[in-house]
Design a protein around this motif. Sequence first.
Motif, short mmCIF file in Angstrom:
data_model
loop_
_atom_site.label_atom_id
_atom_site.label_comp_id
_atom_site.label_asym_id
_atom_site.label_seq_id
_atom_site.Cartn_x
_atom_site.Cartn_y
_atom_site.Cartn_z
N LEU A 220 0.83 -1.20 0.00
CA LEU A 220 0.00 0.00 0.00
C LEU A 220 0.87 1.26 0.00
N VAL A 221 1.89 1.25 0.84
CA VAL A 221 2.77 2.42 0.92
C VAL A 221 3.54 2.58 -0.38
N SER A 222 4.03 1.48 -0.94
CA SER A 222 4.79 1.55 -2.20
C SER A 222 3.94 2.07 -3.34
N ALA A 223 2.68 1.63 -3.41
CA ALA A 223 1.79 2.10 -4.47
C ALA A 223 1.54 3.59 -4.36
N GLY A 224 1.39 4.08 -3.13
CA GLY A 224 1.18 5.51 -2.94
C GLY A 224 2.37 6.33 -3.41
N PHE A 225 3.59 5.87 -3.10
CA PHE A 225 4.79 6.60 -3.54
C PHE A 225 4.95 6.53 -5.05
N ALA A 226 4.58 5.41 -5.67
CA ALA A 226 4.69 5.28 -7.13
C ALA A 226 3.76 6.26 -7.83
N LEU A 227 2.52 6.37 -7.34
CA LEU A 227 1.58 7.30 -7.95
C LEU A 227 2.03 8.75 -7.73
N ALA A 228 2.51 9.04 -6.53
CA ALA A 228 2.99 10.40 -6.26
C ALA A 228 4.17 10.75 -7.15
N LEU A 229 5.04 9.78 -7.42
CA LEU A 229 6.18 10.02 -8.30
C LEU A 229 5.71 10.40 -9.70
N PHE A 230 4.74 9.67 -10.22
CA PHE A 230 4.23 9.94 -11.57
C PHE A 230 3.63 11.35 -11.67
N LEU A 231 2.83 11.74 -10.67
CA LEU A 231 2.19 13.05 -10.70
C LEU A 231 3.19 14.18 -10.50
N ASN A 232 4.19 13.95 -9.65
CA ASN A 232 5.21 14.98 -9.45
C ASN A 232 6.06 15.17 -10.70
N ILE A 233 6.26 14.10 -11.47
CA ILE A 233 6.99 14.24 -12.74
C ILE A 233 6.20 15.12 -13.70
N ILE A 234 4.87 15.00 -13.70
CA ILE A 234 4.05 15.87 -14.54
C ILE A 234 4.20 17.33 -14.12
N LEU A 235 4.18 17.58 -12.80
CA LEU A 235 4.37 18.95 -12.32
C LEU A 235 5.76 19.47 -12.70
N GLY A 236 6.76 18.60 -12.62
CA GLY A 236 8.10 19.01 -13.02
C GLY A 236 8.16 19.37 -14.49
N ALA A 237 7.45 18.61 -15.33
CA ALA A 237 7.41 18.93 -16.76
C ALA A 237 6.73 20.27 -17.01
N GLN A 238 5.67 20.56 -16.23
CA GLN A 238 5.00 21.86 -16.38
C GLN A 238 5.90 23.01 -15.94
N LEU A 239 6.67 22.80 -14.90
CA LEU A 239 7.62 23.83 -14.48
C LEU A 239 8.61 24.15 -15.60
N TRP A 240 9.07 23.12 -16.28
CA TRP A 240 10.02 23.31 -17.38
C TRP A 240 9.34 24.01 -18.57
N MET A 241 8.09 23.63 -18.86
CA MET A 241 7.39 24.19 -20.01
C MET A 241 7.00 25.65 -19.80
N TYR A 242 6.55 25.98 -18.58
CA TYR A 242 6.02 27.32 -18.32
C TYR A 242 7.00 28.19 -17.55
N TRP A 243 8.27 27.84 -17.56
CA TRP A 243 9.25 28.60 -16.77
C TRP A 243 9.32 30.05 -17.23
N GLY A 244 9.21 30.98 -16.29
CA GLY A 244 9.31 32.40 -16.59
C GLY A 244 8.05 33.03 -17.12
N GLN A 245 6.93 32.29 -17.17
CA GLN A 245 5.69 32.83 -17.70
C GLN A 245 4.73 33.28 -16.61
N GLY A 246 5.15 33.24 -15.36
CA GLY A 246 4.24 33.60 -14.28
C GLY A 246 4.27 35.06 -13.90
N ALA A 247 5.38 35.76 -14.19
CA ALA A 247 5.51 37.14 -13.71
C ALA A 247 4.51 38.08 -14.38
N ASP A 248 4.36 37.97 -15.71
CA ASP A 248 3.46 38.86 -16.41
C ASP A 248 2.02 38.65 -15.99
N LEU A 249 1.63 37.37 -15.83
CA LEU A 249 0.27 37.07 -15.41
C LEU A 249 0.01 37.58 -14.01
#
Length: 315
Positions: A220-249
């Motif tokens: 149960l604990v391992s499955a939770g960490f695996a899912l969290a890893l996948f979702l955090n990787i998506i957030l990391g990809a968004q950080l890379w894609m939208y880097w520097g686009q928050g100041a104007d908004l």
Amino acid sequence: MTAITKNLPWFIRDLGISIVGEECYKSLVENLNVGDVKCLKYSLSKGLGIGIVLGGSIMKVPQILLITNARSAHGLSLPAYVLETLSYAITLAYSFRHDFPFSTYGENLFLTLQNTFITLLIIYYAPSRQLTGSGKTQKLVVATTLTCAMAFALHSVPIETLALLQMTTLPLSLFSKLPQIRQNLRSQSTGQLSAFAVISQIAGCLARLFTTATEVGDALVSAGFALALFLNIILGAQLWMYWGQGADLKDEIELKQRDSHVDDKPVNDVPVWQSQASSSTIYSPTATRLSSAPPTHRVATPPAAGGRKWARKVD
């Protein structure tokens, strides 16, 4: 060499045994048996676990500093942090009440506390239009009361119920990240989201998968960490894609918020030349009398058509 390792000071020996156990300490430290794969994996897991706990104690500090310095929680999803905090708290209670080694779950204690503080900051810095009804202070009091009630409930529920709650951390992890991911997609920006926190969570989930498999073996604990890893990787990809686009908004949103507080007053359509003339005119009684008096001098007039030219000295 073993003559030195077998006679290390007592405080070093006790510290090593407390971390990796007496068997692995004798094998790896005293006997220098680097071929003991089992103890090597166990020692690596312990080292990673301690590093994760120490890292977890400061993981969300940059996020807190970003919010407090900017005095804004722009780009952060309140539902996401509420669900993430609940997931951390359940895992913390489940691991503590099952007597797992602290090195396998200790960061959840610090992350729960830090996430709770971030959630309160999001409520405090939310725009006033999003806080209808009672004021911000009342909202903070209600949130703090619910947090204390949740902590008491997790400490008091039967262990069987807690196991069921641990299963709910899987959908909680999913739904805790989806609002943030969706908000990033809609605004094409990550706002005040901390890159350090996201990257640290990715590294922490990778290490936790290894430590859980090595020391705990709880699916149960391992499955939770695996899912969290996948979702955090998506957030990391968004950080890379939208880097520097928050100041104007962010500047645009703050400008709209300032404009919303300005009273709408009717403005007369006055020509520019008239407004400038009226603003440059200064009232003076003396000037008024002088301007209304008839002139005391003659002004040269143009010659009549066909007549001779003449001029009179001005008095």
